[in-house]
Write a protein that holds these residues in place. Structure first.
Motif, PDB file in Angstrom:
ATOM      1  N   ILE A 172       0.848  -1.198   0.000  1.00  0.00           N
ATOM      2  CA  ILE A 172       0.000   0.000   0.000  1.00  0.00           C
ATOM      3  C   ILE A 172       0.881   1.244   0.000  1.00  0.00           C
ATOM      4  N   ALA A 173       1.922   1.235   0.844  1.00  0.00           N
ATOM      5  CA  ALA A 173       2.825   2.389   0.927  1.00  0.00           C
ATOM      6  C   ALA A 173       3.530   2.631  -0.407  1.00  0.00           C
ATOM      7  N   ARG A 174       3.986   1.565  -1.060  1.00  0.00           N
ATOM      8  CA  ARG A 174       4.638   1.706  -2.362  1.00  0.00           C
ATOM      9  C   ARG A 174       3.665   2.260  -3.406  1.00  0.00           C
ATOM     10  N   SER A 175       2.423   1.798  -3.341  1.00  0.00           N
ATOM     11  CA  SER A 175       1.410   2.293  -4.277  1.00  0.00           C
ATOM     12  C   SER A 175       1.160   3.783  -4.064  1.00  0.00           C
ATOM     13  N   LEU A 176       1.046   4.198  -2.802  1.00  0.00           N
ATOM     14  CA  LEU A 176       0.824   5.613  -2.496  1.00  0.00           C
ATOM     15  C   LEU A 176       1.955   6.467  -3.054  1.00  0.00           C
ATOM     16  N   HIS A 177       3.182   5.959  -2.967  1.00  0.00           N
ATOM     17  CA  HIS A 177       4.336   6.720  -3.466  1.00  0.00           C
ATOM     18  C   HIS A 177       4.376   6.750  -4.996  1.00  0.00           C
ATOM     19  N   LEU A 178       4.231   5.571  -5.621  1.00  0.00           N
ATOM     20  CA  LEU A 178       4.403   5.482  -7.066  1.00  0.00           C
ATOM     21  C   LEU A 178       3.292   6.186  -7.850  1.00  0.00           C
ATOM     22  N   TYR A 179       2.104   6.321  -7.236  1.00  0.00           N
ATOM     23  CA  TYR A 179       1.011   7.012  -7.912  1.00  0.00           C
ATOM     24  C   TYR A 179       0.879   8.461  -7.453  1.00  0.00           C
ATOM     25  N   SER A 180       1.911   8.985  -6.778  1.00  0.00           N
ATOM     26  CA  SER A 180       1.888  10.358  -6.284  1.00  0.00           C
ATOM     27  C   SER A 180       2.826  11.231  -7.112  1.00  0.00           C
ATOM     28  N   PRO A 181       2.715  12.556  -6.995  1.00  0.00           N
ATOM     29  CA  PRO A 181       3.635  13.453  -7.710  1.00  0.00           C
ATOM     30  C   PRO A 181       5.089  13.310  -7.255  1.00  0.00           C
ATOM     31  N   ARG A 182       5.320  12.642  -6.108  1.00  0.00           N
ATOM     32  CA  ARG A 182       6.669  12.468  -5.578  1.00  0.00           C
ATOM     33  C   ARG A 182       7.378  11.228  -6.132  1.00  0.00           C
ATOM     34  N   ASN A 183       6.775  10.536  -7.097  1.00  0.00           N
ATOM     35  CA  ASN A 183       7.296   9.231  -7.510  1.00  0.00           C
ATOM     36  C   ASN A 183       8.652   9.284  -8.207  1.00  0.00           C
ATOM     37  N   LYS A 184       9.118  10.472  -8.626  1.00  0.00           N
ATOM     38  CA  LYS A 184      10.450  10.586  -9.228  1.00  0.00           C
ATOM     39  C   LYS A 184      11.536  10.679  -8.154  1.00  0.00           C
ATOM     40  N   ASN A 185      11.120  10.912  -6.916  1.00  0.00           N
ATOM     41  CA  ASN A 185      12.040  11.012  -5.783  1.00  0.00           C
ATOM     42  C   ASN A 185      11.989   9.731  -4.960  1.00  0.00           C
ATOM     43  N   PRO A 186      12.901   9.554  -4.003  1.00  0.00           N
ATOM     44  CA  PRO A 186      13.011   8.253  -3.325  1.00  0.00           C
ATOM     45  C   PRO A 186      11.866   7.926  -2.363  1.00  0.00           C
ATOM     46  N   LEU A 187      11.626   6.632  -2.230  1.00  0.00           N
ATOM     47  CA  LEU A 187      10.785   6.092  -1.160  1.00  0.00           C
ATOM     48  C   LEU A 187      11.744   5.427  -0.180  1.00  0.00           C
ATOM     49  N   VAL A 188      11.800   5.931   1.046  1.00  0.00           N
ATOM     50  CA  VAL A 188      12.742   5.422   2.049  1.00  0.00           C
ATOM     51  C   VAL A 188      11.956   4.776   3.176  1.00  0.00           C
ATOM     52  N   LYS A 189      12.328   3.535   3.488  1.00  0.00           N
ATOM     53  CA  LYS A 189      11.620   2.776   4.527  1.00  0.00           C
ATOM     54  C   LYS A 189      12.429   2.729   5.816  1.00  0.00           C
ATOM     55  N   ILE A 190      11.748   2.958   6.932  1.00  0.00           N
ATOM     56  CA  ILE A 190      12.337   2.798   8.260  1.00  0.00           C
ATOM     57  C   ILE A 190      11.539   1.732   8.991  1.00  0.00           C
ATOM     58  N   ASN A 191      12.166   0.604   9.312  1.00  0.00           N
ATOM     59  CA  ASN A 191      11.486  -0.443  10.077  1.00  0.00           C
ATOM     60  C   ASN A 191      11.836  -0.259  11.548  1.00  0.00           C
ATOM     61  N   CYS A 192      10.924   0.341  12.293  1.00  0.00           N
ATOM     62  CA  CYS A 192      11.199   0.702  13.678  1.00  0.00           C
ATOM     63  C   CYS A 192      11.343  -0.514  14.587  1.00  0.00           C
ATOM     64  N   ALA A 193      10.780  -1.650  14.190  1.00  0.00           N
ATOM     65  CA  ALA A 193      10.868  -2.853  15.019  1.00  0.00           C
ATOM     66  C   ALA A 193      12.146  -3.634  14.746  1.00  0.00           C
ATOM     67  N   ALA A 194      12.811  -3.379  13.616  1.00  0.00           N
ATOM     68  CA  ALA A 194      13.985  -4.161  13.227  1.00  0.00           C
ATOM     69  C   ALA A 194      15.294  -3.533  13.692  1.00  0.00           C
ATOM     70  N   ILE A 195      15.260  -2.253  14.085  1.00  0.00           N
ATOM     71  CA  ILE A 195      16.479  -1.555  14.495  1.00  0.00           C
ATOM     72  C   ILE A 195      16.459  -1.353  16.007  1.00  0.00           C
ATOM     73  N   PRO A 196      17.546  -1.702  16.721  1.00  0.00           N
ATOM     74  CA  PRO A 196      17.577  -1.481  18.179  1.00  0.00           C
ATOM     75  C   PRO A 196      17.306  -0.020  18.517  1.00  0.00           C
ATOM     76  N   GLU A 197      16.605   0.202  19.612  1.00  0.00           N
ATOM     77  CA  GLU A 197      16.181   1.559  19.976  1.00  0.00           C
ATOM     78  C   GLU A 197      17.359   2.517  20.113  1.00  0.00           C
ATOM     79  N   GLN A 198      18.520   1.993  20.584  1.00  0.00           N
ATOM     80  CA  GLN A 198      19.684   2.846  20.771  1.00  0.00           C
ATOM     81  C   GLN A 198      20.218   3.383  19.436  1.00  0.00           C
ATOM     82  N   LEU A 199      19.993   2.626  18.349  1.00  0.00           N
ATOM     83  CA  LEU A 199      20.493   3.031  17.037  1.00  0.00           C
ATOM     84  C   LEU A 199      19.434   3.711  16.179  1.00  0.00           C
ATOM     85  N   LEU A 200      18.169   3.546  16.560  1.00  0.00           N
ATOM     86  CA  LEU A 200      17.074   3.997  15.705  1.00  0.00           C
ATOM     87  C   LEU A 200      17.128   5.499  15.444  1.00  0.00           C
TER      88      LEU A 200
END
Length: 432
Positions: A172-200
């Protein structure tokens, strides 16, 4: 417009095929081939059509399956569609696939020319781009999500996507980005559960040289990398309260500072957040900020679990079978009726991701046997039925049968017990 196009016509009716082929020739497109809806995906790959026309004789399900195959071969394939079951009252195509253009079922030449021009303009724009996300399904839930995507994608607002693990929130997030005016710019993902809190915090905001031990040179964070594009915050419910306050500042003021930095930086990002947690309940418990929740929840898209949209299961199975047989270069795998029934009755705790992995495994093993050996153990329904069979009496004799046994001349408790056990065993064997 280039008339040297490789055009594929798909329809089960030879009359419709011939009619369309004749119209294409009159319009100046001599390179036309025809195919039946059930043609193998390898054949479509060999044909490599620039444009596909799906005829009016196709029903909605067959039409969708043909679209799946064409998009697997090339996601930028332009398609002309005259299946009225997939068009709303205004003639718009009611699927999430991009590059579909509806045409009048009567095949008026001027309309076909205009549609071909639009379709090829789409192909030229997307031919070298990334694979477009496909939202598979025709359930009312999926149609509702597609409608929201069409409404929200072009609007630069924050979107909250919720749903169980494996339902397709990232899609859904990829669809929102690719069908938006921002689709020529990057889509950057942050997985808050996968990165230790000290490094997040340092991963998101970046840091200056000397901000902490080991920070030997400055590093931009993922927030800076997403500037001008979309920031996808996955598992937002796993973020600490202190970091939630910083996210709130980004959403409200569009400014942030690196760790160890002395000045604020402006950032232009659209935020899409996803969670499998109940944020409203977390707000009540005080583990999630109320102001951040309302700031994220400008538009909410709930992705339903697979068990709530059973009518999409076999469509998903067909898509993944075609996709992975094509990718792995394997002969298409047939689905027996009892396997289809099992897949429809299974409760899918891992949702679409689980279904996808099961299909891949079946293709590699060339067998469906593992379904009944493993998945049955995970099914609450199966466990319930299994438990019921042992909690209830195995065998109940009628009163007249019991009376007859007690009145028999060779009556004995030992003989009655032996007869009962024998009949109960027989019943259990037949049931098994």
């Amino acid at each position: 417009m280039n008339t040297d196009l490789n055009i594929l016509i798909i329809d089960p009716d030879p009359t419709v095929q011939a009619d369309l082929e004749k119209k294409m020739t009159r319009l100046g497109f001599p390179l036309c081939v025809t195919a039946l809806p059930g043609c193998p995906i390898a054949q479509l790959d060999n044909l490599k059509p620039d444009l596909a026309i799906l005829g009016r004789s196709l029903d909605a399900q067959t039409c969708l399956k043909s679209i799946h195959k064409l998009k697997i071969v090339d996601s930028s394939t332009a398609i002309l569609l005259s299946c009225t079951d997939l068009c709303d009252s205004g003639g718009s195509v009611t699927t999430a696939f991009d590059g579909l253009h509806s045409i009048d079922p009567r095949y008026r030449s001027n309309e076909i020319s205009l549609s071909i021009e639009k379709a090829m303009a789409y192909r030229a724009e997307n031919e070298q781009g990334p694979d477009l996300p496909l939202l598979i399904g025709q359930s009312s839930e999926m149609l509702g999500i597609r409608q929201k995507l069409r409404t929200v994608s072009a609007k630069d607002i924050t979107v909250l996507v919720s749903g169980e693990t494996g339902t397709g929130k990232e899609l859904i997030a990829r669809s929102l980005h690719l069908y938006s005016p921002r689709n020529k710019n990057p889509l950057v993902k942050i997985n808050c559960a996968a990165i230790p809190e000290q490094l997040l915090e340092s991963e998101i905001f970046g840091f200056q040289k000397g901000a902490f031990t080991g920070a030997l040179k400055p590093k931009p964070g993922q927030l800076e990398m997403a500037n001008g594009g979309t920031l996808f915050i996955d598992e937002i419910g796993a973020v600490s309260l202190s970091l939630q306050a910083k996210f709130l500042q980004i959403l409200e003021d569009k400014v942030f500072s690196r760790l160890g930095g002395t000045r604020d930086q402006n950032v232009d990002v659209r935020c899409v957040a996803a969670t499998n947690a109940e944020l409203r309940q977390m707000v009540k418990e005080g583990t999630f900020r109320k102001d951040l929740y309302y700031r994220l929840n400008i538009m909410h898209i709930r992705v339903p679990p697979l068990r709530e949209r059973k009518e999409d299961i076999l469509l998903l199975v067909d898509y993944y079978l075609n996709r992975y047989c094509f990718e792995l270069r394997r002969v298409p795998l047939e689905i027996p009726v009892h396997v289809s029934d099992f897949l429809m009755s299974y409760h899918w705790p891992g949702n679409v991701r689980e279904l996808e992995n099961i299909i891949r495994r079946a293709i590699v093993l060339r067998s469906w046997d593992f379904l009944f050996n493993e998945l049955s153990l995970d099914s609450p329904k199966q466990e319930s039925e299994h438990a019921d069979s042992f909690d209830s009496p195995l065998l109940i004799w009628a009163d007249d049968q019991v009376k007859k046994l007690f009145q028999a001349p060779d009556f004995s408790i030992k003989k009655i017990a032996k007869d009962y056990v024998s009949e109960a065993e027989c019943q259990m064997i037949l049931k098994a």
